[in-house]
Design a protein around this motif. Structure first.
Motif, PDB file in Angstrom:
ATOM      1  N   SER A 110      10.985 -17.587 -85.015  1.00 30.11           N
ATOM      2  CA  SER A 110      10.621 -16.795 -86.550  1.00 30.11           C
ATOM      3  C   SER A 110      11.926 -17.094 -87.400  1.00 30.11           C
ATOM      4  O   SER A 110      12.995 -16.387 -87.045  1.00 30.11           O
ATOM      5  CB  SER A 110      10.385 -15.414 -86.343  1.00 30.11           C
ATOM      6  OG  SER A 110       9.282 -15.268 -85.733  1.00 30.11           O
ATOM      7  N   GLN A 112      14.200 -18.236 -91.157  1.00 35.04           N
ATOM      8  CA  GLN A 112      14.332 -17.945 -92.390  1.00 35.04           C
ATOM      9  C   GLN A 112      15.377 -19.088 -92.751  1.00 35.04           C
ATOM     10  O   GLN A 112      16.253 -19.746 -92.439  1.00 35.04           O
ATOM     11  CB  GLN A 112      15.070 -16.674 -92.909  1.00 35.04           C
ATOM     12  CG  GLN A 112      15.355 -16.636 -94.350  1.00 35.04           C
ATOM     13  CD  GLN A 112      15.804 -15.150 -94.829  1.00 35.04           C
ATOM     14  OE1 GLN A 112      15.420 -14.189 -94.783  1.00 35.04           O
ATOM     15  NE2 GLN A 112      16.887 -15.068 -95.280  1.00 35.04           N
ATOM     16  N   ASP A 114      16.946 -21.529 -95.998  1.00 32.94           N
ATOM     17  CA  ASP A 114      17.500 -21.625 -97.147  1.00 32.94           C
ATOM     18  C   ASP A 114      16.932 -22.825 -97.732  1.00 32.94           C
ATOM     19  O   ASP A 114      17.443 -23.905 -97.514  1.00 32.94           O
ATOM     20  CB  ASP A 114      18.989 -21.494 -97.132  1.00 32.94           C
ATOM     21  CG  ASP A 114      19.859 -21.181 -98.645  1.00 32.94           C
ATOM     22  OD1 ASP A 114      19.212 -21.442 -99.624  1.00 32.94           O
ATOM     23  OD2 ASP A 114      20.968 -21.313 -98.484  1.00 32.94           O
ATOM     24  N   LYS A 139      14.036 -19.013-100.760  1.00 34.48           N
ATOM     25  CA  LYS A 139      14.162 -18.696 -99.395  1.00 34.48           C
ATOM     26  C   LYS A 139      12.581 -19.046 -98.576  1.00 34.48           C
ATOM     27  O   LYS A 139      11.768 -18.593 -99.495  1.00 34.48           O
ATOM     28  CB  LYS A 139      14.805 -17.517 -98.831  1.00 34.48           C
ATOM     29  CG  LYS A 139      14.216 -16.256 -99.430  1.00 34.48           C
ATOM     30  CD  LYS A 139      14.766 -15.060 -99.142  1.00 34.48           C
ATOM     31  CE  LYS A 139      14.263 -13.635 -99.574  1.00 34.48           C
ATOM     32  NZ  LYS A 139      14.977 -12.574 -98.983  1.00 34.48           N
ATOM     33  N   SER A 140      12.437 -19.249 -97.392  1.00 40.02           N
ATOM     34  CA  SER A 140      11.233 -19.195 -97.045  1.00 40.02           C
ATOM     35  C   SER A 140      11.368 -18.551 -95.309  1.00 40.02           C
ATOM     36  O   SER A 140      12.384 -18.855 -95.012  1.00 40.02           O
ATOM     37  CB  SER A 140      10.862 -20.714 -96.809  1.00 40.02           C
ATOM     38  OG  SER A 140       9.548 -20.802 -96.108  1.00 40.02           O
ATOM     39  N   THR A 141      10.376 -18.029 -95.072  1.00 42.45           N
ATOM     40  CA  THR A 141      10.299 -17.612 -93.838  1.00 42.45           C
ATOM     41  C   THR A 141       9.225 -18.076 -93.060  1.00 42.45           C
ATOM     42  O   THR A 141       8.137 -18.367 -93.670  1.00 42.45           O
ATOM     43  CB  THR A 141      10.102 -15.985 -93.400  1.00 42.45           C
ATOM     44  OG1 THR A 141       8.904 -15.604 -94.425  1.00 42.45           O
ATOM     45  CG2 THR A 141      11.276 -15.211 -94.145  1.00 42.45           C
TER      46      THR A 141
END
Length: 353
Positions: A110, A112, A114, A139-141
């Protein structure tokens, strides 16, 4: 006579030494476990990312990149990928300077990401100009499986600016997009399900100022579920197969606020034989009469046309509790046209050529 305590000293020293050795040993074991666990988590992340890359390559994508480094011990696992570049089966490609992904050691899949670096998309069909994407913060998770399948992803961006050569920039103040999770087909539900959630605020482009509504689009929301098996192939071929196998988009809630116009809609959308949107949405439209007034003011329709359209709108709608004109009428997409009730609005282009 003073008490002789010398006999207790030899016994106390071995006990203290034992406690010291026990504490040192426990600390050593704990540190060793922490180091081993971090390296295990780093290996899990690297394995998941490697398998994701391998899967994309089997689907026709070409992926190249520079060095992949891992750091962040002991509190995070950080993967830094230099100069990633992806070429799609359709020939267009994307690249950026570097990508970094972080995860906790106890949940290494999982991550995160940048995405605040500049992004370039080029090689578009029909020699269309390249696209440059920059943002103040992006940002993306993302969560992937150990086998490299993307389970779900969320993108959040502030101050997003999209530019094309010889074109004016498109800006979006905030964008929040969530994709997934992907639910596989079952005997009860023979189609795959994939959730889509998009929220955007203050979408602006110089061309919007030339429209009757002026611009910017202050709010755009979409909450839906994509049903159907989408093959990992070129876009046009994938859309044909998705349509032919019963694929459709269920819109649970779609809304747009643009100047005086407010639209809420829900329903199902599929594709026709020319890959144009096809379907019917139940909708609530507020402020349509004000839009007609703007069309008349800008000289796009004459007074007679304006009067006729407003008369039709009055027959379709009512005045709501806020004193604004409101219509509850279906939005129909058929034969390449979008209509609201009996009024034809504009032509719908195919999603791929």
């Amino acid at each position: 006579m003073p008490k002789d305590i010398s006999s207790t000293e030899p016994a106390s020293r071995p006990l203290g030494q034992k406690l010291l050795f026990l504490g040192t040993g426990s600390l050593t074991i704990l540190v060793t476990f922490a180091v081993a666990y971090w390296f295990w988590a780093a290996h899990q992340m690297e394995t998941g990312l490697t398998h994701w890359v391998e899967k994309q390559r089997t689907r026709g994508f070409e992926i190249t990149h520079g060095t992949l480094s891992l750091d962040g011990f002991p509190f995070v696992v950080r993967a830094i990928l230099e100069k990633p570049r992806i070429v799609s089966p359709d020939g267009w490609w994307w690249q950026t300077q570097s990508l970094s992904a972080e995860a906790t050691p106890w949940s290494p899949l999982s991550m995160q990401l940048d995405l605040s670096k500049d992004h370039l998309i080029d090689g578009l069909p029909h020699n269309q100009p390249s696209i440059n994407i920059v943002s103040n913060l992006a940002k993306s998770t993302a969560q992937i499986s150990l086998e490299g399948e993307l389970l779900n992803a969320r993108l959040q961006a502030d101050g997003l600016i999209i530019t094309r050569e010889s074109h004016h920039p498109l800006s979006i103040t905030t964008l929040d997009t969530t994709l997934g999770p992907l639910r596989p087909a079952t005997a009860e539900s023979p189609l795959q399900e994939f959730n889509i959630l998009i929220k955007a605020q203050d979408i602006n482009h110089p061309e919007l100022k030339k429209t009757p509504l002026g611009g910017p689009i202050s709010q755009l929301n979409l909450d839906g579920t994509l049903y159907g098996i989408v093959p990992k192939d070129k876009i046009r071929k994938s859309l044909h197969i998705w349509r032919d196998t019963g694929g459709f988009l269920a819109l649970h809630d779609a809304s747009m606020r643009w100047g005086p116009l407010l639209i809420d809609a829900r329903g199902k959308v599929a594709l026709d034989n020319r890959l144009r949107p096809l379907g019917k949405l139940e909708s609530r439209i507020e402020g349509a009469d004000e839009v007609v007034s703007q069309l008349e003011k800008n000289g796009l329709i004459n007074k007679g046309q304006s009067f006729g359209i407003k008369l039709s709108l009055a027959a379709l709608g009512r005045t709501n509790s806020r004193g604004r004109h409101e219509i509850e009428a279906p939005l129909v997409m058929r034969d390449g046209w979008l209509s609201v009730g009996p009024i034809t609005l504009f032509k719908l282009p195919p999603l791929a050529k």
